[in-house]
Design a protein around this motif. Structure first.
Motif, mmCIF file in Angstrom:
data_model
loop_
_atom_site.group_PDB
_atom_site.id
_atom_site.type_symbol
_atom_site.label_atom_id
_atom_site.label_comp_id
_atom_site.label_asym_id
_atom_site.label_seq_id
_atom_site.Cartn_x
_atom_site.Cartn_y
_atom_site.Cartn_z
ATOM 1 N N ASN A 39 7.262 9.732 4.726
ATOM 2 C CA ASN A 39 7.430 8.441 4.061
ATOM 3 C C ASN A 39 6.696 7.357 4.859
ATOM 4 N N PRO A 40 5.603 6.775 4.303
ATOM 5 C CA PRO A 40 4.845 5.763 5.057
ATOM 6 C C PRO A 40 5.690 4.549 5.453
ATOM 7 N N ASN A 41 6.732 4.214 4.631
ATOM 8 C CA ASN A 41 7.581 3.056 4.932
ATOM 9 C C ASN A 41 8.216 3.135 6.312
ATOM 10 N N PHE A 96 1.088 9.705 4.218
ATOM 11 C CA PHE A 96 1.489 10.113 2.865
ATOM 12 C C PHE A 96 1.016 11.537 2.575
ATOM 13 N N VAL A 118 4.505 3.685 9.210
ATOM 14 C CA VAL A 118 3.308 2.830 9.322
ATOM 15 C C VAL A 118 3.635 1.446 9.897
ATOM 16 N N ASN A 173 -1.597 4.890 6.349
ATOM 17 C CA ASN A 173 -0.777 5.112 5.153
ATOM 18 C C ASN A 173 -1.210 6.395 4.446
ATOM 19 N N SER A 195 -4.334 0.281 8.779
ATOM 20 C CA SER A 195 -3.065 0.546 8.089
ATOM 21 C C SER A 195 -3.281 1.367 6.820
ATOM 22 N N THR A 234 0.845 -1.204 0.000
ATOM 23 C CA THR A 234 0.000 0.000 0.000
ATOM 24 C C THR A 234 0.881 1.255 0.000
ATOM 25 N N SER A 235 1.937 1.250 0.852
ATOM 26 C CA SER A 235 2.863 2.399 0.891
ATOM 27 C C SER A 235 3.466 2.631 -0.492
ATOM 28 N N ARG A 236 3.931 1.533 -1.106
ATOM 29 C CA ARG A 236 4.560 1.645 -2.430
ATOM 30 C C ARG A 236 3.580 2.260 -3.429
#
Lengths: 179, 184
Positions: free
Chosen positions: B153-155, B148, B158, B144, B140, B67-69
């Motif tokens: 950066n969500p990575n 965002f 989150v 996210n 999540s 999802t982050s990506r």
């Protein structure tokens, strides 16, 4: 479908590792009932060693890809910085975990047995697993990188399960030895 | 950047998120030691918990990462999200089924307790992982989206936060499931 195909085997395998860990805990049920603080902090201990190892693999992989770490089994300044950085994080987190764990345990009325010996055993377990994981992950990352594989994809999925297995194993082993 | 990270910088960045994770896991430990330990079938139940925690980590971790990506590269859409959700639920149901079967085999070969019938051993991991994901997926995704939209950066944020929420909800949903099924 692609997500499913790529993940199914590793997800099932790591759950099997989890069952082995569960078998260890289940076989030592009497120990968990006698020292209930263990049950309170085991999820946090597993998570701690898994998280630190995941950070280590991600960092090693990045260093190998950008060339700040050469793909050889040798000491380097970069490796030492990572080792001590993660070791300090681990020790600080362990202190916080034990403090929170014991405060919560006392507050909710859990029976506290031999606290100093238990703290010593937990510390010994976590430090030993960290050293084993650091060496094993460093060698594995270099081995995989040299073969053109991405260490992140191979090592991270196994880490959580390995941590879930090793933590109760060493904990139970040391309790049997010392108590 | 990671290239110049000193040990001080590693500690400064990793320790706070680890602290959040510890708090969530201690809450999971409270449920385990106060609510699940008194069950008569505890020796069989404890067999499944590490496997469920592993399964949760291996499902929600990649779900959050995907999802982050998608948010970062601008590919997030209702279609990609539904595909991601369906894959996560399918994986969870199949793996939970295997956890149930293997728990039964372990009980049959090693423990010989026979406290719970095979149907319960299959239903407990299945229902609890479905309940856990039903909490984890919207949380999540929302987190996210918020992270965002704030330009972060969500990575980096989150995953540690969700590890804490998910580990607690896994054990709590496990407890709810055994209550619902009337496990002794």
């Amino acid at each position: 479908m692609k997500i499913f195909k790529e993940s199914i085997i590793i997800v099932i395998l790591s759950s099997l590792f989890g069952l082995i860990s569960g078998t260890l805990l289940s076989s030592n049920e009497a120990l968990l009932t006698t020292i209930p603080i263990l049950l309170l902090i085991i999820p946090a201990l597993n998570s701690l060693i898994g998280d630190i190892s995941t950070v280590l693999v991600s960092r090693l992989t990045t260093h190998l890809y950008i060339g700040t770490l050469s793909p050889k089994i040798q000491k380097s300044k970069r490796l030492k910085e990572d080792f001590f950085g993660l070791l300090i994080t681990l020790i600080l987190s362990l202190i916080a975990l034990l403090l929170i764990g014991y405060i919560v345990g006392i507050t909710i009325g859990i029976k506290i047995v031999n606290p100093f010996l238990i703290i010593f055993i937990i510390t010994l377990t976590i430090l030993l697993i960290f050293i084993i994981m650091f060496a094993a992950l460093f060698f594995s990352a270099i081995f995989l990188y040299k073969r053109g594989r991405d260490p992140n994809n191979f090592l991270i999925p196994f880490l959580t399960s390995l941590a879930d297995f090793l933590t109760p194993l060493f904990l139970i082993l040391f309790i049997i030895i010392f108590i | 950047m990671e290239i110049q990270d000193s040990k001080g910088k590693i500690v400064k960045e990793a320790f706070p998120s680890e602290l959040i994770s510890i708090i969530g896991d201690i809450l999971a430990g409270i449920v385990l030691s106060l609510l699940i330990l008194p069950f008569d079938s505890f020796p069989v139940l404890i067999l499944m918990i590490p496997a469920l925690l592993s399964l949760r980590g291996n499902l929600s971790g990649p779900f959050i990462a995907r999802t982050s990506r998608d948010f970062i590269i601008g590919h997030f859409s209702r279609r990609t999200w539904i595909e991601n959700v369906l894959a996560t639920y399918t994986l969870s149901i199949i793996t939970a089924f295997f956890i149930g079967i293997f728990s039964f085999i372990l009980d049959l070969i090693l423990f010989k307790l026979f406290i719970l019938p095979i149907l319960y051993l299959i239903l407990i991991p299945m229902i609890s992982i479905i309940l856990t994901l039903t909490i984890s997926i919207p949380c999540s995704t929302g987190l996210n989206y918020l992270v965002f939209n704030r330009g972060l950066n969500p990575n980096n944020i989150v995953n540690p936060v969700m590890t804490a929420i998910d580990d607690f909800s896994t054990v709590f949903c496990f407890f709810l499931t055994i209550i619902m099924l009337g496990v002794p």
